[in-house]
Scaffold this active site. Sequence first.
Site, short mmCIF file in Angstrom:
data_model
loop_
_atom_site.label_atom_id
_atom_site.label_comp_id
_atom_site.label_asym_id
_atom_site.label_seq_id
_atom_site.Cartn_x
_atom_site.Cartn_y
_atom_site.Cartn_z
N ASP A 110 0.86 19.78 -21.09
CA ASP A 110 0.29 18.38 -20.93
C ASP A 110 0.93 17.41 -21.86
O ASP A 110 1.16 17.74 -23.36
CB ASP A 110 -1.27 19.28 -21.61
CG ASP A 110 -2.10 17.37 -22.13
OD1 ASP A 110 -1.21 16.95 -22.03
OD2 ASP A 110 -3.28 17.45 -22.48
N PHE A 160 -7.17 20.00 -25.21
CA PHE A 160 -7.01 18.82 -24.61
C PHE A 160 -8.75 18.56 -23.84
O PHE A 160 -9.03 19.34 -23.35
CB PHE A 160 -6.54 17.37 -24.27
CG PHE A 160 -7.68 16.00 -24.57
CD1 PHE A 160 -7.53 15.43 -26.53
CD2 PHE A 160 -8.45 15.48 -23.82
CE1 PHE A 160 -8.49 14.48 -26.33
CE2 PHE A 160 -9.20 14.26 -24.39
CZ PHE A 160 -8.77 13.63 -25.96
N ASP A 161 -10.01 18.06 -25.09
CA ASP A 161 -11.28 18.16 -24.72
C ASP A 161 -11.66 18.24 -22.79
O ASP A 161 -11.64 18.53 -22.41
CB ASP A 161 -12.72 17.15 -24.66
CG ASP A 161 -11.73 16.93 -26.17
OD1 ASP A 161 -11.04 17.25 -26.39
OD2 ASP A 161 -12.79 15.64 -26.84
N ALA A 173 1.30 14.13 -22.81
CA ALA A 173 1.24 12.71 -23.05
C ALA A 173 1.70 12.72 -24.27
O ALA A 173 1.86 11.09 -24.51
CB ALA A 173 -0.73 12.79 -23.66
N TYR A 224 0.85 -1.08 0.02
CA TYR A 224 0.03 -0.06 -0.19
C TYR A 224 0.41 1.37 -0.04
O TYR A 224 0.32 2.21 -0.58
CB TYR A 224 -0.89 0.20 0.80
CG TYR A 224 -2.28 1.14 1.57
CD1 TYR A 224 -3.11 0.85 0.76
CD2 TYR A 224 -1.80 2.54 1.75
CE1 TYR A 224 -3.90 1.97 0.40
CE2 TYR A 224 -2.44 3.58 0.92
CZ TYR A 224 -3.93 2.74 1.14
OH TYR A 224 -5.33 4.19 0.86
N LYS A 236 -0.49 7.29 -23.65
CA LYS A 236 -0.16 7.40 -24.82
C LYS A 236 1.42 7.18 -24.97
O LYS A 236 1.68 6.33 -25.31
CB LYS A 236 -0.91 8.55 -25.68
CG LYS A 236 -1.83 9.22 -25.63
CD LYS A 236 -2.68 9.73 -24.63
CE LYS A 236 -3.73 10.02 -24.90
NZ LYS A 236 -4.99 9.70 -23.63
N1 F0G Z 1 -4.23 14.92 -23.46
C1 F0G Z 1 -4.13 14.81 -24.44
C2 F0G Z 1 -2.97 15.90 -25.38
C3 F0G Z 1 -4.92 13.88 -24.82
O1 F0G Z 1 -5.22 12.93 -26.08
C4 F0G Z 1 -6.04 12.77 -24.00
C5 F0G Z 1 -6.53 12.13 -23.95
C6 F0G Z 1 -5.74 13.14 -22.75
C7 F0G Z 1 -4.37 14.21 -22.30
C8 F0G Z 1 -6.26 12.74 -21.25
O2 F0G Z 1 -5.98 11.74 -20.72
O3 F0G Z 1 -7.33 10.03 -21.66
O4 F0G Z 1 -5.78 9.31 -19.89
O5 F0G Z 1 -7.11 10.86 -18.89
N2 F0G Z 1 -6.48 11.65 -25.11
C9 F0G Z 1 -7.58 10.25 -25.38
C10 F0G Z 1 -7.11 10.30 -26.98
C11 F0G Z 1 -8.71 10.22 -25.10
O6 F0G Z 1 -8.36 9.53 -28.61
O7 F0G Z 1 -6.72 11.49 -28.03
P1 F0G Z 1 -6.70 10.46 -20.06
#
Ligand code: F0G
Length: 447
Positions: free
Chosen positions: A213, A123-124, A215, A71, A256
């Site tokens: 960010d 990102f969304d 990713a 843990y 990613k």
């Molecule tokens: N930032 C970027 C640039 C992303 O492309 C994503 C996710 C996230 C943050 C969020 O990360 O999914 O681990 O919570 N992109 C995926 C896509 C879902 O299909 O482009 P997560």
Amino acid sequence: MKTIIEPFRIKAVEPIRMTTRAERERILSTAKYNPFKIAARDILIDLLTDSGTGAMSAEQWAAIMRGDESYAGSESWFRFEKVVRALTGFKHIIPTHQGRAAERILFSTLNVRGKIVVSNHHFDTTRANVAAAGGEPIDLPCAESRDTAEPHPFKGNIDTAALETRLKTRAGNVALIIVTVTDNTAGGQPVSLANLRAVRKLATEHGVPLFLDAARFAENAWLIRKRESGQAGRSVRGIAHEMFSLADGCTMSAKKDGLANIGGFLALNDDRLAALERDVLILTEGFPTYGGLAGRDLDAIAVGLDEVLDEDYLRYRFASTAYLARACRNVGFPIVEPPGGHAVYIDARTALPHIAPAALPGQALVCELYLAGGIRACEIGTLMFGDAATHDLVRLAIPRRVYTQSHIDYVGEVIADVAERRNALRGYRILREPATLRHFTAELAPM
Ligand code: F0G
């Protein structure tokens, strides 16, 4: 040799299932013409996302067996922390179950209420997390990013003049600058070191923290080496180090460029903020040495973060994306130029001019790719964003280390088949939609 091969052998295989066009017609109709509702077993080649869909290496599976599930203070955590610190240089490392958890923790502890957060493109999930914390997300992409055909090498760059204006006119009101590398929303476009350095300078002058960010940090670093003058002789790792060194922290989805199926982290230098973040982490994710992940996941990410900087891997990764990009161009399907690392984006609004944006040309192409060849892709356009969409794109995202050149040849043939019949494609209308994020669950019908 001119062929850039997959730099690995295959040791475990996962069967994929052929279906007939008649079967796919039934499946798509049952899914209400929304591929998010199709079961994975009914997909032949899944290009929905590059997130969490990669294949792990033998070393990662071996690391999984070494996972320490204690843990607190597990060996897995110390291995993870060491790799993330060596890569990013940040003082505080906070593991999370995926990228959006890192975003939520960051924006719920950083005081963003009534303030703006500025990005090349949020990102969304980042946008939604800024808004959920009472902040206003503002995108300031460079002008070149608006034109899909423009071959500018760094269309992920922030418009630094617009950024400076915001920093002056909203002085004291800019909570954070977050630069997305690579810029997924703009089509997987990279940010140059020159741009990051300029943003760093502005952030320092105005006392605003700068985060990445991260990713797809390794793909961004590779494109800096390939496309930015003076960078060709450097190691990708060295470039990645410099990218992180220009920031005060980062959010990361390890799904990613972590080459893992789940995981993420938040990393930063600010002691006070890190303490607040760990409090939220304990409340919602888990103890600070695992943060919502199993020890084995931490180990898989630790190995993945090293493997992703392997230059043979990156060369192959970009070769396969470029290969798919050529297949699209060859049949006259315009794409977002130049292609980045994780996906090829077809400009469906331009490719299917007889289908008006309101009739969802992107979705029309997505559905036809499934019907013609069992390929699942994702619409990024009017279905996703409504009337605010400036483009109707179809993203063909490439999972890491999963498909071979013959898979991509097959995808190319399906695209060629669809391109030949493009004038016969019809639009779609929405029958039912939820209040938010409608593309995930909307029900549609062909016109
Ligand atoms: N930032 C970027 C640039 C992303 O492309 C994503 C996710 C996230 C943050 C969020 O990360 O999914 O681990 O919570 N992109 C995926 C896509 C879902 O299909 O482009 P997560």
